[in-house]
Scaffold this motif. Structure first.
Motif, PDB file in Angstrom:
ATOM      1  N   VAL A  20       0.848  -1.194   0.000  1.00 17.01           N
ATOM      2  CA  VAL A  20       0.000   0.000   0.000  1.00 17.01           C
ATOM      3  C   VAL A  20       0.883   1.243   0.000  1.00 17.01           C
ATOM      4  O   VAL A  20       0.691   2.164  -0.803  1.00 17.01           O
ATOM      5  CB  VAL A  20      -0.963   0.010   1.208  1.00 17.01           C
ATOM      6  N   GLN A  23       2.681   1.860  -3.326  1.00 13.81           N
ATOM      7  CA  GLN A  23       1.846   2.222  -4.471  1.00 13.81           C
ATOM      8  C   GLN A  23       0.755   3.240  -4.125  1.00 13.81           C
ATOM      9  O   GLN A  23      -0.212   3.390  -4.870  1.00 13.81           O
ATOM     10  CB  GLN A  23       1.192   0.958  -5.031  1.00 13.81           C
ATOM     11  N   ILE A  24       0.924   3.969  -3.058  1.00 10.11           N
ATOM     12  CA  ILE A  24      -0.142   4.832  -2.535  1.00 10.11           C
ATOM     13  C   ILE A  24      -0.644   5.852  -3.550  1.00 10.11           C
ATOM     14  O   ILE A  24      -1.827   6.159  -3.603  1.00 10.11           O
ATOM     15  CB  ILE A  24       0.306   5.530  -1.224  1.00 10.11           C
ATOM     16  N   TRP A  26      -1.246   5.551  -6.563  1.00 10.85           N
ATOM     17  CA  TRP A  26      -2.146   4.947  -7.549  1.00 10.85           C
ATOM     18  C   TRP A  26      -3.532   4.636  -6.976  1.00 10.85           C
ATOM     19  O   TRP A  26      -4.435   4.253  -7.717  1.00 10.85           O
ATOM     20  CB  TRP A  26      -1.530   3.677  -8.127  1.00 10.85           C
ATOM     21  N   PHE A  27      -3.701   4.799  -5.684  1.00  6.11           N
ATOM     22  CA  PHE A  27      -4.988   4.506  -5.050  1.00  6.11           C
ATOM     23  C   PHE A  27      -5.973   5.641  -5.309  1.00  6.11           C
ATOM     24  O   PHE A  27      -5.617   6.818  -5.228  1.00  6.11           O
ATOM     25  CB  PHE A  27      -4.828   4.334  -3.537  1.00  6.11           C
ATOM     26  N   SER A  28      -7.199   5.287  -5.600  1.00  4.48           N
ATOM     27  CA  SER A  28      -8.270   6.282  -5.697  1.00  4.48           C
ATOM     28  C   SER A  28      -8.591   6.773  -4.282  1.00  4.48           C
ATOM     29  O   SER A  28      -8.207   6.130  -3.296  1.00  4.48           O
ATOM     30  CB  SER A  28      -9.510   5.641  -6.315  1.00  4.48           C
ATOM     31  N   GLY A  31     -10.130   4.041  -2.584  1.00  3.03           N
ATOM     32  CA  GLY A  31      -9.131   3.045  -2.211  1.00  3.03           C
ATOM     33  C   GLY A  31      -8.417   3.416  -0.923  1.00  3.03           C
ATOM     34  O   GLY A  31      -8.180   2.558  -0.061  1.00  3.03           O
ATOM     35  N   LEU A  32      -8.072   4.696  -0.779  1.00  2.00           N
ATOM     36  CA  LEU A  32      -7.432   5.156   0.466  1.00  2.00           C
ATOM     37  C   LEU A  32      -8.353   4.929   1.659  1.00  2.00           C
ATOM     38  O   LEU A  32      -7.924   4.429   2.698  1.00  2.00           O
ATOM     39  CB  LEU A  32      -7.095   6.645   0.378  1.00  2.00           C
ATOM     40  N   ASN A  34     -10.823   2.821   1.852  1.00  4.46           N
ATOM     41  CA  ASN A  34     -11.011   1.377   2.063  1.00  4.46           C
ATOM     42  C   ASN A  34      -9.856   0.773   2.843  1.00  4.46           C
ATOM     43  O   ASN A  34     -10.059  -0.080   3.719  1.00  4.46           O
ATOM     44  CB  ASN A  34     -11.162   0.649   0.729  1.00  4.46           C
ATOM     45  N   VAL A  35      -8.629   1.189   2.532  1.00  5.42           N
ATOM     46  CA  VAL A  35      -7.463   0.677   3.268  1.00  5.42           C
ATOM     47  C   VAL A  35      -7.545   1.110   4.731  1.00  5.42           C
ATOM     48  O   VAL A  35      -7.340   0.298   5.646  1.00  5.42           O
ATOM     49  CB  VAL A  35      -6.143   1.142   2.624  1.00  5.42           C
ATOM     50  N   ASP A  69     -15.912   9.045   1.178  1.00  9.65           N
ATOM     51  CA  ASP A  69     -14.456   8.926   1.374  1.00  9.65           C
ATOM     52  C   ASP A  69     -14.042   9.648   2.647  1.00  9.65           C
ATOM     53  O   ASP A  69     -13.304   9.111   3.478  1.00  9.65           O
ATOM     54  CB  ASP A  69     -13.684   9.533   0.188  1.00  9.65           C
TER      55      ASP A  69
END
Length: 99
Positions: A20, A23-24, A26-28, A31-32, A34-35, A69
């Protein structure tokens, strides 16, 4: 699904968090969040991963984030008792801006 993790210092979670962080960018925004939610769901307070997520929140324009988000990030940080002044300030502004 809600999961529990018995051994919170295991190699699998550390490896996932490392990916994570690597590649942070590249996260939408979803995605952030969700992590962050995933870490809060298993009550895994990884300082490096949370710092990385927080710094990415600061870097991103507020316009990229939706109300879910913002609320998921705030919820996850609260569950994990995570305080990152810059990220929290931006998310609070985002919450007011998006309403």
């Amino acid at each position: 699904a809600y999961g529990t993790l018995l051994h919170k210092q295991n190699d699998i979670v550390r490896a996932l968090n490392w990916e994570v962080m690597r590649q942070i960018e590249w996260f939408s925004p979803q995605g952030l969040s969700n992590v962050a939610w995933g870490l809060s769901a298993i009550e895994y307070r990884d300082m490096k991963a949370l710092t990385c997520i927080s710094e990415e929140v600061i870097r991103r324009p507020l316009e990229q984030m939706t109300p879910p988000d913002v609320s998921t990030l705030l919820y996850s940080f609260a569950v994990l008792a995570w305080m990152h002044d810059g990220a929290l300030a931006k998310l609070r502004r985002g919450g007011r801006h998006l309403l």
